[in-house]
Scaffold this motif. Sequence first.
Motif, PDB file in Angstrom:
ATOM      1  N   GLN A  55       0.844  -1.201   0.000  1.00 26.27           N
ATOM      2  CA  GLN A  55       0.000   0.000   0.000  1.00 26.27           C
ATOM      3  C   GLN A  55       0.879   1.251   0.000  1.00 26.27           C
ATOM      4  O   GLN A  55       0.621   2.201  -0.734  1.00 26.27           O
ATOM      5  CB  GLN A  55      -0.903   0.009   1.233  1.00 26.27           C
ATOM      6  CG  GLN A  55      -2.050  -0.975   1.201  1.00 26.27           C
ATOM      7  CD  GLN A  55      -2.804  -0.981   2.518  1.00 26.27           C
ATOM      8  OE1 GLN A  55      -2.216  -0.839   3.593  1.00 26.27           O
ATOM      9  NE2 GLN A  55      -4.113  -1.167   2.457  1.00 26.27           N
ATOM     10  N   TRP A  56       1.896   1.237   0.833  1.00 25.62           N
ATOM     11  CA  TRP A  56       2.808   2.381   0.908  1.00 25.62           C
ATOM     12  C   TRP A  56       3.495   2.604  -0.431  1.00 25.62           C
ATOM     13  O   TRP A  56       3.586   3.753  -0.910  1.00 25.62           O
ATOM     14  CB  TRP A  56       3.834   2.136   2.014  1.00 25.62           C
ATOM     15  CG  TRP A  56       4.814   3.254   2.188  1.00 25.62           C
ATOM     16  CD1 TRP A  56       4.667   4.374   2.962  1.00 25.62           C
ATOM     17  CD2 TRP A  56       6.102   3.361   1.568  1.00 25.62           C
ATOM     18  NE1 TRP A  56       5.779   5.174   2.849  1.00 25.62           N
ATOM     19  CE2 TRP A  56       6.685   4.576   2.001  1.00 25.62           C
ATOM     20  CE3 TRP A  56       6.826   2.556   0.694  1.00 25.62           C
ATOM     21  CZ2 TRP A  56       7.939   5.001   1.600  1.00 25.62           C
ATOM     22  CZ3 TRP A  56       8.084   2.973   0.276  1.00 25.62           C
ATOM     23  CH2 TRP A  56       8.633   4.183   0.723  1.00 25.62           C
ATOM     24  N   LEU A  57       3.963   1.531  -1.048  1.00 24.93           N
ATOM     25  CA  LEU A  57       4.614   1.658  -2.350  1.00 24.93           C
ATOM     26  C   LEU A  57       3.684   2.269  -3.388  1.00 24.93           C
ATOM     27  O   LEU A  57       4.094   3.134  -4.170  1.00 24.93           O
ATOM     28  CB  LEU A  57       5.079   0.282  -2.834  1.00 24.93           C
ATOM     29  CG  LEU A  57       6.514  -0.142  -2.528  1.00 24.93           C
ATOM     30  CD1 LEU A  57       6.747  -1.559  -3.037  1.00 24.93           C
ATOM     31  CD2 LEU A  57       7.518   0.830  -3.119  1.00 24.93           C
ATOM     32  N   LEU A  58       2.425   1.824  -3.411  1.00 30.97           N
ATOM     33  CA  LEU A  58       1.485   2.350  -4.398  1.00 30.97           C
ATOM     34  C   LEU A  58       1.268   3.846  -4.188  1.00 30.97           C
ATOM     35  O   LEU A  58       1.234   4.614  -5.159  1.00 30.97           O
ATOM     36  CB  LEU A  58       0.157   1.595  -4.322  1.00 30.97           C
ATOM     37  CG  LEU A  58      -0.915   2.050  -5.322  1.00 30.97           C
ATOM     38  CD1 LEU A  58      -0.406   1.939  -6.755  1.00 30.97           C
ATOM     39  CD2 LEU A  58      -2.194   1.230  -5.143  1.00 30.97           C
ATOM     40  N   HIS A  59       1.116   4.281  -2.934  1.00 30.81           N
ATOM     41  CA  HIS A  59       0.968   5.714  -2.666  1.00 30.81           C
ATOM     42  C   HIS A  59       2.180   6.490  -3.187  1.00 30.81           C
ATOM     43  O   HIS A  59       2.031   7.561  -3.789  1.00 30.81           O
ATOM     44  CB  HIS A  59       0.801   5.966  -1.162  1.00 30.81           C
ATOM     45  CG  HIS A  59      -0.561   5.662  -0.635  1.00 30.81           C
ATOM     46  ND1 HIS A  59      -1.694   6.304  -1.078  1.00 30.81           N
ATOM     47  CD2 HIS A  59      -0.976   4.781   0.305  1.00 30.81           C
ATOM     48  CE1 HIS A  59      -2.749   5.837  -0.437  1.00 30.81           C
ATOM     49  NE2 HIS A  59      -2.340   4.915   0.406  1.00 30.81           N
TER      50      HIS A  59
END
Length: 317
Positions: free
Chosen positions: A249-253
């Motif tokens: 999730q962090w990577l996608l943001h």
Amino acid sequence: MHRVTSVIVPPVLSFDVSIPLMVFNGVPDYDVRICTARPGPMATVGGPDIVVPDDLHAVEGADTVIAVGSGGEQAPTEVLDALRKAAAAGARIASLCTGAFVLAQAGLLDGLRATTHWGLAGDLATRFPSVDVQSDLLFVEDGGIFTSAGAAAAIDLCLHLVRIDYGAAVANTAARLAVVPPVRPGGQSQFIDTPLPPERGTSLAPTRVWALEHLDRPLTLTDLAGHARTSVRTLTRRFHAETGLSPLQWLLHQRIDRAKELLETTALPMDQVARKSGLGSADSLRKHMADRVGLTPTAYRASFNRVPTGASGGGAD
């Protein structure tokens, strides 16, 4: 010039008063003012006295009006009237921390989702049952009204408003000037564990920095765990404790933020924007932008791009 007016409602923390001044004054296109029902010297909670120069006439004509303070106490009638008039005139309305109580008292949160400091969320829900209180979020937007949790979450909301007005690159510049991280997503939990010393005595911050330097690569959980020298299971647990998000999730943001900056500051074709941000293809870029931002890449570029007219590149959606 976009005028931002903070309505200060005692009791108030001096830190909360300073947040809109710190964030919005970092962007030349804002005119920032603070006002209150009774201008002049004002005591703050846990801080020095401040002087609020303007009365509530400063709300008139403001583009964004932010309620700051109250501690959950009843706000003056003239403050509530000024907020209602501003909302009716089309101003964007927001609150920082316990300012949500002021908006609720004005009836501006009826039927809407809202948040406040987690320690007072139960009180807000009990006193204003018509408000759908989200006690675990950093900030919430519903019906064009923005509310935030306390402390750093209020900074996140102000940076989010800058991003809406002028794009990710300007918001990130404002964050750097304030020496704070770029805005966290509003859906991130307020309840980020205070990390205990991890097994190897380090946090995952170096791994997150490394990932940001390699967003153009197809990073996997195994890649991140390998850099952190830990297992995937431990990585996932510690990542959530430190950021409130899973690693992916962090990577996608971060990838979407990188794509937005590239769309704002370059004339690169869409396939190159997608590749440099790690989103793969122009189709993938289009899908993620539409899902997360509500605009196609071309529409986003048309709204926020600052590349001089005539520069080459661009590409179609």
